[in-house]
Scaffold this active site. Structure first.
Site, PDB file in Angstrom:
ATOM      1  CG  ASP A 142     -16.537 -30.505  12.157  1.00 32.48           C
ATOM      2  OD1 ASP A 142     -15.957 -29.723  11.383  1.00 32.48           O
ATOM      3  OD2 ASP A 142     -17.140 -31.527  11.767  1.00 32.48           O
ATOM      4  CB  SER A 143     -17.680 -26.215  11.456  1.00 31.70           C
ATOM      5  OG  SER A 143     -17.776 -24.980  10.780  1.00 31.70           O
ATOM      6  CB  ALA A 144     -21.979 -26.351   9.247  1.00 29.00           C
TER       7      ALA A 144
END
Length: 309
Positions: free
Chosen positions: A151-153
């Site tokens: 998720d995200s980074a």
């Protein structure tokens, strides 16, 4: 796939998050990532049906979540956590691991606590993700048996890792699940402007970690191993990309999905109306997050079915 309307629960959570981050002093620390970096948590205690095994690597540690009885060893999930490349792993990701285990019908989940900036800028996170992947290969898994999830980074890191593997003639994974992936560290996408006032987590400030980030160091932020959006996706496995419609990072997902499809990759892009960055952190408590996790489970089922054809 684009959801037509946010649920009442989903809208309430988004509004509460916006109020918390925009109207309170602590909100600045949330947006910058400072609060998470300073967070102290007790050790995560897994439910009774799990083993949580610590693994020491040269520069970092990992934890392997597995069922005590009848674990499914057909596949394994390598989970790369988010946190803007500046936040270490948190207990929430071990809850994620439990959800991945359930929706994959008992697959083991490996979660590395990879090195983060500013102490360890690029390429530390990528090096540790690669070491985690190689560790799984050394345990007898083939590339197609490994599913990258992030998720995200962590979602961007999963894509960067896949690019690195392909570029260096190593086995690529069987699939990628990316939740609100951060794929453009130049912040050049349209949604960085159109959702600037809508995003409850990063909006209304240029002091957030999506603008002020130490991970690239002196390297070019357009390097595909830092910002996968600017890379080549040919040879990638199927990808599931989930994102919220009010995220500043919406373009990161939409642009990657379009580019990858043009290059022959199977991509399912799901835009959840009214949802914020990594809304899956709500676990099964709002309809959108519950649906997103179910969608991830179906994606894994399809991967497993296709591999048998």
């Amino acid at each position: 796939m684009i959801e037509s309307e946010a649920s009442v629960k989903g809208r309430v959570v988004a509004e509460m998050l916006s109020h918390f981050t925009n109207d309170l002093k602590i909100g600045k620390k949330i947006k910058s990532g400072e609060l998470r970096k300073r967070m102290i948590e007790p050790p995560w205690i897994p439910p009774a049906m799990f083993n949580l095994t610590g693994i020491n690597m040269d520069h970092f540690t990992m934890k392997l979540l597995s069922l005590k009885e009848n674990p499914n060893t057909d596949y394994v999930i390598l989970q790369l956590h988010g946190g803007g490349y500046t936040g270490a792993v948190r207990n929430a990701y071990y809850v994620f691991a439990g959800l991945y285990n359930e929706l994959s019908h008992g697959c083991n989940v490996l979660t590395p606590d990879y090195r983060v900036a500013p102490e360890n800028p690029y390429p530390a996170a990528l090096e540790d993700a690669l070491a985690s992947y190689r560790w799984l290969l050394s345990k007898g898994y083939y590339g197609e048996q490994i599913i990258l999830a992030g998720d995200s980074a962590g979602g961007g890191l999963a894509m960067a890792l896949c690019m690195y593997l392909r570029d260096h003639n190593m086995p690529v994974p069987g699939g990628i699940i990316a939740m609100s992936p951060w794929t453009d560290l130049t912040a050049s996408g349209e949604s960085y402007e159109t959702n600037y006032e809508k995003d409850p987590l990063f909006g209304n400030t240029k002091e957030s970690l999506i603008y002020q980030n130490d991970y690239p160091g002196e390297h070019d932020r357009m390097d595909p191993y830092i910002s996968p959006l600017f890379g080549d996706f040919r040879g990638f496995p199927p990808m599931l990309i989930q994102v919220g419609s009010i995220e500043m990072l919406l373009s990161d997902s939409v642009s990657v999905a379009a580019k990858a499809r043009e290059q022959g990759v199977k991509v399912r892009l799901s835009v959840y109306e009214g949802m914020f960055h990594v809304f899956q952190m709500a676990y099964l408590n709002i309809p959108e997050s519950k649906k997103a996790w179910a969608e991830a489970g179906k994606f894994i089922d399809v991967l497993r079915t296709d591999s048998r054809l």
